[in-house]
Every structure is written in structure tokens, then in C-alpha cells.
Enzyme design. Structure first.
Site, PDB file in Angstrom:
ATOM      1  N   ASP A  97     -10.460  -1.660   1.476  1.00 42.66           N
ATOM      2  CA  ASP A  97     -11.559  -0.792   0.821  1.00 42.66           C
ATOM      3  C   ASP A  97     -12.316   0.405   1.947  1.00 42.66           C
ATOM      4  OD1 ASP A  97     -11.889  -2.996  -1.420  1.00 42.66           O
ATOM      5  OD2 ASP A  97      -9.882  -1.556  -1.677  1.00 42.66           O
TER       6      ASP A  97
HETATM    7  N1  LIG Z   1      -5.034  -2.575   4.565  1.00 43.58           N
HETATM    8  C1  LIG Z   1      -5.342  -2.321   3.184  1.00 43.58           C
HETATM    9  N2  LIG Z   1      -4.625  -2.992   1.968  1.00 43.58           N
HETATM   10  C2  LIG Z   1      -5.494  -2.819   1.143  1.00 43.58           C
HETATM   11  C3  LIG Z   1      -6.765  -2.013   0.896  1.00 43.58           C
HETATM   12  C4  LIG Z   1      -6.722  -1.384   1.767  1.00 43.58           C
HETATM   13  O1  LIG Z   1      -7.984  -0.605   1.647  1.00 43.58           O
HETATM   14  N3  LIG Z   1      -6.554  -1.821   3.130  1.00 43.58           N
HETATM   15  N4  LIG Z   1      -6.403  -2.151  -0.890  1.00 43.58           N
HETATM   16  C5  LIG Z   1      -6.130  -2.856  -1.072  1.00 43.58           C
HETATM   17  C6  LIG Z   1      -6.041  -3.201  -3.031  1.00 43.58           C
HETATM   18  N5  LIG Z   1      -7.692  -3.789  -3.496  1.00 43.58           N
HETATM   19  C7  LIG Z   1      -8.246  -2.878  -3.789  1.00 43.58           C
HETATM   20  O2  LIG Z   1      -8.685  -2.035  -4.217  1.00 43.58           O
HETATM   21  C8  LIG Z   1      -7.396  -5.264  -3.535  1.00 43.58           C
HETATM   22  C9  LIG Z   1      -6.308  -5.662  -3.003  1.00 43.58           C
HETATM   23  C10 LIG Z   1      -6.127  -7.104  -2.206  1.00 43.58           C
HETATM   24  C11 LIG Z   1      -6.927  -7.493  -2.843  1.00 43.58           C
HETATM   25  C12 LIG Z   1      -6.854  -9.349  -2.255  1.00 43.58           C
HETATM   26  O3  LIG Z   1      -7.987 -10.195  -1.917  1.00 43.58           O
HETATM   27  N6  LIG Z   1      -6.196  -9.876  -2.466  1.00 43.58           N
HETATM   28  C13 LIG Z   1      -5.402 -11.439  -2.077  1.00 43.58           C
HETATM   29  C14 LIG Z   1      -4.153 -12.195  -2.854  1.00 43.58           C
HETATM   30  C15 LIG Z   1      -4.882 -11.453  -4.459  1.00 43.58           C
HETATM   31  C16 LIG Z   1      -3.814 -11.690  -5.086  1.00 43.58           C
HETATM   32  O4  LIG Z   1      -2.308 -11.993  -4.764  1.00 43.58           O
HETATM   33  O5  LIG Z   1      -3.103 -11.263  -6.783  1.00 43.58           O
HETATM   34  C17 LIG Z   1      -5.018 -11.515  -0.977  1.00 43.58           C
HETATM   35  O6  LIG Z   1      -4.243 -10.459  -0.107  1.00 43.58           O
HETATM   36  O7  LIG Z   1      -4.704 -12.193   0.059  1.00 43.58           O
HETATM   37  C18 LIG Z   1      -8.261  -6.669  -2.783  1.00 43.58           C
HETATM   38  C19 LIG Z   1      -8.708  -5.606  -3.172  1.00 43.58           C
HETATM   39  C20 LIG Z   1      -4.734  -2.608  -1.736  1.00 43.58           C
HETATM   40  N7  LIG Z   1      -4.197  -3.182  -0.200  1.00 43.58           N
END
Ligand SMILES: Nc1nc2c(c(=O)[nH]1)N[C@@H](CN(C=O)c1ccc(C(=O)N[C@@H](CCC(=O)O)C(=O)O)cc1)CN2
Length: 283
Positions: free
Chosen positions: A226
Site C-alpha cells: 500500500d
Molecule cells: N506487493 C504488494 N502486493 C499487494 C499490494 C501492494 O500494495 N503491494 N496491495 C494488496 C491489496 N491489499 C490492500 O489493498 C492487501 C492485500 C492483502 C493483505 C494481507 O495482509 N494479506 C494477508 C492474507 C490475507 C488473506 O489471505 O485474506 C497476507 O498476504 O498474509 C493486506 C492488504 C494486494 N497485493
């Protein structure tokens, strides 16, 4: 009969004579400028320009060949595209489908100037919706081998000839390698008014903080969650009585509108990365 339009975008180190050189090049060839915007970033010394024009005699290939020496003289990064060729887009989604559904509806009703060529997801939830729209749906569960899952995403984007990957509430953090491979062509919708409330569950964070405004942010995806260059934002008023569920519902509409604007501007070649920020030549 609609007259074809070509779109020239360029950026380079700023100096006197860039606009004159570009407009002179087009005028000499009888190209009719329909829209022209430029911006000089005085902080960085960088210059950005977008010109939409109705071509005179020359076709896209000829103009591309002929403009190259001009671009070289100014050290430009540039693109020349035919506005009639819609940008090919793959959409990624997890469990919340409001942004996907909104983009698909706008595309099908001709109000989103793109060609959606596939949907990828780490869940099965939106297979039926995607296939109803006649689109290939790729279920890519994250599982243990994340690198393989991400390579599948890259392969699908490449095989579909897609120029843009849209994260329409795709809730997996992309690796630095995938971010690098998709640099400048991967847009995410974050469900908060960044830089506030990054990460997961931003509405719960906002509710707990007692904010009076909630919002959504479309941004380019970078390795830092983000933190990518912001493309578009919008807000809605809330108050002490607004429950978190209401915030989520209100936020859905804001997210959909913000993401649709960002995708439209990307398709119309209106967005320029500018360091950690963007230049957006809105209509
Ligand atoms: N490298 C990036 N990847 C992603 C971004 C980004 O800015 N840089 N944005 C996200 C979307 N997002 C918020 O907008 C977001 C997505 C996922 C998570 C998170 O904590 N995910 C957990 C798993 C959650 C689940 O499985 O439901 C994790 O990955 O451990 C926070 C914010 C998209 N990708």
C-alpha cells in the site's frame, strides 16, 4: 465514421523546445491535435506530455518510425498507440467481488475502454460470474509454492497479451519479483484513504480511530504494501453513529468508482509514474 486517434505519451528531462518540437512534428505532417497536456515537475526537472491527435496521411507505424529521431534528440521515454486498440486487461480478485462486478459491467456496457481478457483468483467464488461474461477464469490457490502460483499469474498475463493487471480486491501480497515483472502495469484498489490505514481490515481500523471520512485509493503496486504511487482517491463522510458494516458497504461504492477511473485513465494512457508519485492527465 469515427476518425481514428493516435496517442503520443512522453517523458524526459525538461528543457526548452520540447512542446515546440512535438507540435511542430505533428503539424508538419498534417496531424490534427485533439487534446494536449504537459507538466513540468520543477522539483525533479522532469517533463511529461500526452497528445491525442487525428493522424493525417501517415499510419501508426510510419509515425512511430519518423518520431524516433525526435525522441532520441530529447532522450524521451515514449509510446505511440492507436486509441481504437483497447488495452488488454487481466483482473485478479479474492472473496470480495464488487469491484470485479463493476468493471465487468462497465466493460460489457461499453463504458470502460479496455478489453478484459481473463480473471485470476485464489478462490473459486467468482468463476460463475466470470464465465457468464465469457471470460477465462483461472483458479490459483496460493498453497505452499507461492513462487509457482505467481509464475502462473505472469504466464496468464503474458499468454493473454495483457498490458495491465488489476488487483480488484485481491488479498495476497505480491512478491518483489512479481512487482518488478509488472512494474508500472499493476494497479491495486486499497479500501482506505491512504496513507491512513494500510494493510488488511482498514475499515475496522478507521472505525476504531473514529474518523469522519472514509475513502479508497487506487495505486500502482510496489513491494511495499500500500505504498505505491497513488493514481486516484475519493472519500465519503461518516460519523460517530456509522457502524463498521455500514462503512464497508459505503466503501464498496467508493472503491468501485475509484478503481474504474484509474483503469480508464490507464487505458487512455493518461497516467505517468513520477518517482513515488504520479502525473495524471485527467480529461
Ligand atoms: N506487493 C504488494 N502486493 C499487494 C499490494 C501492494 O500494495 N503491494 N496491495 C494488496 C491489496 N491489499 C490492500 O489493498 C492487501 C492485500 C492483502 C493483505 C494481507 O495482509 N494479506 C494477508 C492474507 C490475507 C488473506 O489471505 O485474506 C497476507 O498476504 O498474509 C493486506 C492488504 C494486494 N497485493
Amino acid at each position: 465514421m469515427t476518425t481514428s486517434q493516435h496517442i503520443l505519451t512522453l517523458s524526459c528531462e525538461d528543457r526548452v523546445g520540447i512542446v515546440a518540437a512535438v507540435s511542430g512534428f505533428l503539424a508538419e505532417r498534417g496531424d490534427f491535435i485533439v487534446e494536449s497536456q504537459q507538466f513540468a515537475d520543477l522539483d525533479t526537472g522532469h517533463f511529461f506530455m500526452r497528445v491525442a491527435f487525428q493522424p493525417g496521411e501517415a499510419d501508426l507505424g510510419t509515425t512511430t518510425r519518423d518520431f524516433a529521431p525526435v525522441a532520441k534528440r530529447f532522450g524521451m521515454r515514449w509510446t505511440l498507440t492507436d486509441a481504437a486498440q483497447p488495452m488488454r486487461v487481466v483482473i485478479a480478485v479474492s472473496r470480495f467481488g464488487h469491484c470485479l462486478n463493476d468493471l465487468l459491467h462497465r466493460w460489457r456496457t461499453g463504458t470502460l475502454p479496455v478489453e478484459i481478457v481473463g480473471v485470476v483468483s485464489n478462490h473459486e467464488d467468482f468463476r460463475a460470474l466470470s464465465e457468464w461474461h465469457g471470460l477465462a477464469f483461472h483458479h490459483l490457490p496460493v498453497g505452499s509454492d507461492r513462487a509457482a502460483q505467481e509464475q502462473r499469474i505472469l504466464d496468464i498475463v503474458a499468454d493473454a497479451g495483457a498490458e495491465l493487471l488489476v488487483l480488484a480486491r485481491y488479498m495476497q501480497v505480491l512478491s518483489p519479483e512479481l512487482c518488478a515483472a509488472l512494474a508500472g502495469r499493476c494497479i491495486n484498489i486499497h479500501h482506505s484513504f491512504l496513507p491512513s490505514f494500510r494493510g488488511a481490515k482498514p475499515y475496522h481500523q478507521a472505525h476504531a480511530r473514529g474518523v469522519k471520512l472514509i475513502g479508497a485509493t487506487a495505486h500502482f503496486v510496489t513491494p511495499d504494501l500500500d505504498e505505491g504511487p497513488i493514481i486516484e482517491q475519493a472519500i465519503e463522510r461518516v460519523d460517530h453513529a456509522t457502524a463498521v458494516e455500514t462503512m464497508v458497504n459505503t466503501g464498496r461504492d467508493v472503491e468501485s468508482i475509484v478503481l474504474a477511473r484509474a483503469v480508464t485513465w490507464a487505458a487512455e494512457r493518461r497516467i505517468f509514474p513520477n518517482g513515488g508519485k504520479t502525473v495524471v492527465f485527467r480529461r
